[in-house]
Design an enzyme around this catalytic site. Structure first.
Site, PDB file in Angstrom:
ATOM      1  N   CYS A   1       0.832  -1.200   0.000  1.00 42.07           N
ATOM      2  CA  CYS A   1       0.000   0.000   0.000  1.00 42.07           C
ATOM      3  C   CYS A   1       0.866   1.248   0.000  1.00 42.07           C
ATOM      4  O   CYS A   1       0.525   2.264  -0.593  1.00 42.07           O
ATOM      5  CB  CYS A   1      -0.914   0.018   1.224  1.00 42.07           C
ATOM      6  SG  CYS A   1      -2.251  -1.163   1.090  1.00 42.07           S
TER       7      CYS A   1
ATOM      8  N   CYS B   1      14.401   4.868  -6.222  1.00 44.64           N
ATOM      9  CA  CYS B   1      12.945   4.689  -6.143  1.00 44.64           C
ATOM     10  C   CYS B   1      12.490   5.329  -4.835  1.00 44.64           C
ATOM     11  O   CYS B   1      13.058   6.321  -4.399  1.00 44.64           O
ATOM     12  CB  CYS B   1      12.557   3.220  -6.236  1.00 44.64           C
ATOM     13  SG  CYS B   1      13.182   2.200  -4.890  1.00 44.64           S
TER      14      CYS B   1
END
Ligand code: ZN
Length: 392
Positions: free
Chosen positions: A197, A350
């Site tokens: 999530c 990232c």
């Protein structure tokens, strides 16, 4: 499938309790006997986050007598979009304590038991043994398999749920009467394949949809009413507003609940699920720099190609200056490799360093031997180089 009630009724309900639960008591299938069973029930919620929030609040309101909360994290501002058991003034507090306060505000008759620690192989069996039923609201595969295996080993039922973006799933697993989680998913997905999530996002209200299913199943199991989701997988698509049920069968070859189990005790779940693939781990050795080093490289004028391998929605929130966006998928499928420069050192980042490690393995395999990735990703950049930027 229809099952006998999980717990025996408590001896009695007080006058106050009769008033409080009157809308339950007048439902013939619940009645005083059902409410007494809820009062006598001991339910453990693993996690007080997205799914744990609605689960704990409705279990408390329903009159479950003992609610256990196992949660080691603290409340962060980014939790409040969906973790409605916590509020603005709880930011920075242990989630377990914040959740306890909300539960007692909803229903002071609940006995709350706090386990303000991380669930681990060292405590999971001892903690689970104290409860009739477990609600799994965890968001990572390692804990999910640990919850399943501990429940199977102890013969306990549990209600599982998972959420991602607009999609949710829920089921009841109980190896003594039906399938377990491993019957459905024998192996975890390869590391880096399924975003969490935190990486992929979740529509906040989806937690209520799936959490409500979990509480409904818990009440049915505790009181013995209705047909539970044991042996069935509920799949919810919020965009289509569609619920589908898929029949699940017990797998005779299941590693833990099958006829010849190979898993007979708890295993190393981090190793089983692997945060980073072996290839990615190997690629990062000697090819990892810190955010501070990246800043020094940029300031020194070193010729580098800084590539952000996250998704466009994440790029919109925050990025390292001088970077360009090439989502990880474009690198892994090979499409973006021809666009990478040969005359500059490639630096990948990232959000936290997991996806960039996967991309690094692909980039190095394509011949860019001096490519590196940034440890801790953009989160580390914000923390150590530019705290004025937002984190997510
Ligand atoms: Zn199984």
């Amino acid at each position: 499938m229809s099952l006998p009630p999980l717990v025996e009724p408590a001896a009695d309900l007080s006058v106050d309790e009769v008033r409080r639960y009157s809308r339950h008591l007048i439902i013939p299938d619940v009645g005083v006997a059902g409410q007494k069973r809820l009062k006598n029930a001991k339910v453990l919620c693993v996690g007080a986050g997205g799914l744990g929030s609605p689960a704990l609040m409705y279990l408390a309101a329903a009159g479950v007598g003992t609610l256990g909360i196992i949660e080691f994290d603290t409340v962060d501002e980014s939790n409040l979009q969906r973790q409605i058991i916590h509020g603005q003034s709880d930011i920075g507090r242990p989630k377990a304590e914040s959740a306890r306060d909300s539960v007692l505000e909803i229903n002071p008759y609940v006995n709350v038991v706090l386990h303000n620690e991380a669930l681990s192989n060292d405590n999971v069996l001892e903690i689970f043994a104290q409860y009739d039923l477990i609600i799994d609201g965890t968001d990572n595969f390692a804990t999910r398999y640990m919850v399943n295996d501990a429940a199977v080993l102890l013969g306990k039922p549990y209600v599982w749920g998972s959420i991602y973006r607009f999609d949710g799933q829920a089921s009841v697993f109980w190896a003594e009467h039906g399938p377990c989680y491993r019957c459905l998913y024998p192996e975890p997905p390869p590391p880096g394949m399924v975003p969490s999530c935190a990486e992929g996002g979740v529509l906040g209200v989806l937690c209520a949809s799936i959490g409500a299913i979990q509480v409904t199943e818990a009440i049915k199991l505790l009181t013995g009413v209705g047909e539970t989701l044991l042996g069935r997988l509920m799949v919810y698509d919020a965009l289509e507003m569609e619920y589908r049920k898929i029949k699940l069968r017990k797998d005779p070859n299941c590693a833990i609940c099958g006829e010849n189990p190979t898993v007979t005790g708890l295993i190393d779940y981090d190793d089983f699920c692997g945060a980073v693939s072996d290839e990615a781990q190997a690629a990062t050795i000697g090819s990892t720099i810190t955010a501070t080093e990246l800043k020094e490289w940029q300031d020194s004028g070193k010729p580098i190609e800084l590539i952000d391998v996250r998704e466009p929605a994440e790029w919109e929130i925050v990025r390292v200056p001088g970077a360009r966006l090439v989502p990880k998928g474009e690198i892994l499928n090979g499409n973006a490799l021809s666009g990478l420069p040969q005359d500059k050192q490639i630096v990948l980042y990232c959000k936290s360093g997991v996806r960039s490690a996967e991309a690094l393995a692909a980039v190095k395999a394509a011949g860019f031997k001096d490519a590196v990735h940034v440890q801790g990703g953009v989160v580390s950049w914000v923390k150590t180089v530019d705290p004025s930027l937002p984190v997510y």
